[in-house]
Write a protein that holds these residues in place. Structure first.
Motif, PDB file in Angstrom:
ATOM      1  N   ALA A   1       6.711  -1.924  -8.120  1.00 42.48           N
ATOM      2  CA  ALA A   1       7.377  -2.847  -7.214  1.00 42.48           C
ATOM      3  C   ALA A   1       6.650  -4.187  -7.191  1.00 42.48           C
ATOM      4  CB  ALA A   1       7.430  -2.243  -5.819  1.00 42.48           C
ATOM      5  N   GLN A   2       7.393  -5.252  -6.884  1.00 43.03           N
ATOM      6  CA  GLN A   2       6.769  -6.565  -6.707  1.00 43.03           C
ATOM      7  C   GLN A   2       5.802  -6.478  -5.528  1.00 43.03           C
ATOM      8  OE1 GLN A   2       7.426  -8.847  -3.952  1.00 43.03           O
ATOM      9  NE2 GLN A   2       6.054 -10.402  -4.764  1.00 43.03           N
ATOM     10  N   GLY A   3       4.587  -7.015  -5.718  1.00 43.45           N
ATOM     11  CA  GLY A   3       3.580  -6.974  -4.664  1.00 43.45           C
ATOM     12  C   GLY A   3       2.716  -5.732  -4.668  1.00 43.45           C
ATOM     13  N   GLU A   4       2.966  -4.809  -5.588  1.00 46.92           N
ATOM     14  CA  GLU A   4       2.160  -3.584  -5.659  1.00 46.92           C
ATOM     15  C   GLU A   4       0.893  -3.851  -6.469  1.00 46.92           C
ATOM     16  OE1 GLU A   4       2.634   1.048  -7.238  1.00 46.92           O
ATOM     17  OE2 GLU A   4       4.342  -0.344  -7.248  1.00 46.92           O
ATOM     18  N   PRO A   5      -0.283  -3.403  -5.993  1.00 45.21           N
ATOM     19  CA  PRO A   5      -1.528  -3.631  -6.743  1.00 45.21           C
ATOM     20  C   PRO A   5      -1.475  -3.001  -8.128  1.00 45.21           C
ATOM     21  CG  PRO A   5      -2.013  -2.966  -4.489  1.00 45.21           C
ATOM     22  CD  PRO A   5      -0.534  -2.773  -4.676  1.00 45.21           C
ATOM     23  N   VAL A   6      -1.908  -3.764  -9.129  1.00 45.81           N
ATOM     24  CA  VAL A   6      -1.915  -3.264 -10.506  1.00 45.81           C
ATOM     25  C   VAL A   6      -3.291  -3.383 -11.162  1.00 45.81           C
ATOM     26  CG1 VAL A   6       0.524  -3.690 -10.918  1.00 45.81           C
ATOM     27  CG2 VAL A   6      -1.112  -5.505 -11.385  1.00 45.81           C
TER      28      VAL A   6
END
Length: 372
Positions: free
Chosen positions: A2-7
């Motif tokens: 998802a957008q904004g999810e830590p990667v």
């Protein structure tokens, strides 16, 4: 994801994370020298949605630790830049002041007022959040237009600073030097006003902002334009069908300080497309002869050189100190408040070789290494 999810997570400071700029899946992971991570490329996947962070404990702006943890976990902590040295602040660093730049005077830069249009409540909430991160002042730097903030119950902690709207006064380094100089052990943070509005929006909704306002300009374009896109956007896509026929170069940044790149950098708010190859140095016979001489190029005091240093720093004395590596004099004249990008205009008006911006960056690296 998802957008904004830590990667990604910093190996040195595990609390600092990088989040996905859009709903996506990982396309490629690039490794550089020593198998160090150089880039992560994402493919857009609209169905992945947006990641909602838990901001309940941080939203009220009463708990400094909760606010720090929320900003660190959302990736928004990386919007801050600490001076001296221009690095992302350490998770527990306490700034002596925070400078908010609602002014950008680089050629072709987007007007921060346009980026803040319709976001007054988010911007004010973000400014109040900054007062929780420092015991010192929050300095809001803007042009001489209508005031962007009115003190409403924050006890004078947020100070409005009106400045010239001509280059280089829209650079954070000169504002820091003039109003709250950075020193070793007395860091000052700077952040763009749009990012402050993004922090406010995040604390109100739990969602990391999706886009930023970016200008696409340059001599190779049919017409300049403003777009909203993610950090890390493909610069070729931003200029697609807008480029005149012929060879051209795409820069991340302005024509003064931009670098040829494929992707929009984490702090970039400009893409510049110039005709032909990257501009080379002027090959006038006199300058060429001086460069071949055994002595360094002379630095001639002119109004243009003084203007390039903002009129606040003794221009010739400072640039000479940087050129010869006189660290003590450079620090005394304000080097710790500046970064290499702040000397891009000085490079342009002096045709210096090597560039003052590169020399200052090396000097700051040496100072940082000696201090650790």
């Amino acid at each position: 994801m998802a957008q904004g999810e830590p990667v990604l997570r910093s190996r040195r400071e595990p609390e600092i994370v990088v989040v996905a700029p859009m709903p996506a899946r990982v396309a490629t992971i690039g490794l550089g020298a020593g198998h160090r991570l150089s880039e992560v490329v994402f493919f857009h996947e609209p169905d992945a949605g947006r990641h909602e962070h838990d901001v309940d404990s941080a939203r009220s702006l009463e708990d400094r630790a909760a606010l720090r943890d929320a900003l660190l976990g959302s990736g928004l902590w990386r919007d801050f830049r600490s001076r001296p040295f221009g690095r992302v602040p350490a998770p527990r660093e306490a700034p002596s002041a925070i400078v908010v730049m609602a002014l950008d005077t680089r050629p072709g830069a987007p007007d921060p007022r346009l980026a803040l249009a319709g976001r007054q409540a988010e911007f004010e909430h973000g400014l109040r959040a900054l007062t929780l991160l420092t015991d010192g002042p929050v300095l809001l730097c803007q042009d001489h237009g209508p005031e962007l903030f009115y003190d409403r119950g924050v006890g004078g902690r947020i100070r409005l600073v009106k400045s010239h709207d001509e280059h280089p006064w829209g650079l954070a380094g000169f504002q820091v030097h003039r109003h709250h100089p950075a020193e070793a052990g007395r860091p000052v943070w700077d952040i763009h006003a749009e990012d402050v509005a993004g922090i406010g929006a995040f604390l109100l909704t739990g969602l990391v902002p999706e886009t930023r306002l970016v200008s696409v300009t340059g001599t190779a374009l049919r017409e300049p334009r403003l777009v909203r896109c993610q950090a890390g956007a493909d610069l070729r896509a931003l200029s697609y069908r807008q480029v005149r026929p012929g060879r051209h170069s795409v820069l991340a940044g302005s024509v003064l300080d931009g670098q040829e790149a494929r992707w929009l950098g984490a702090r970039d708010r400009q893409a510049t497309v110039i005709s032909g190859e990257m501009p080379s140095r002027d090959h006038h016979w006199f300058l060429s002869a001086l460069r071949r001489a055994s002595r360094p190029l002379p630095l001639i005091p002119t109004a243009a050189v003084d203007h390039a240093m903002g009129g606040e720093i003794p221009a010739v004395a400072f640039l000479k100190a940087v050129a010869v590596g006189d660290t003590e004099t450079a620090i005394r004249l304000g080097a710790l408040s500046l970064l290499g990008e702040d000397l891009a205009l000085a490079d342009y008006v002096t045709c210096a070789e090597p560039r003052f911006s590169e020399l200052l960056a090396r000097m700051l690296d040496r100072i940082a290494e000696e201090g650790t």
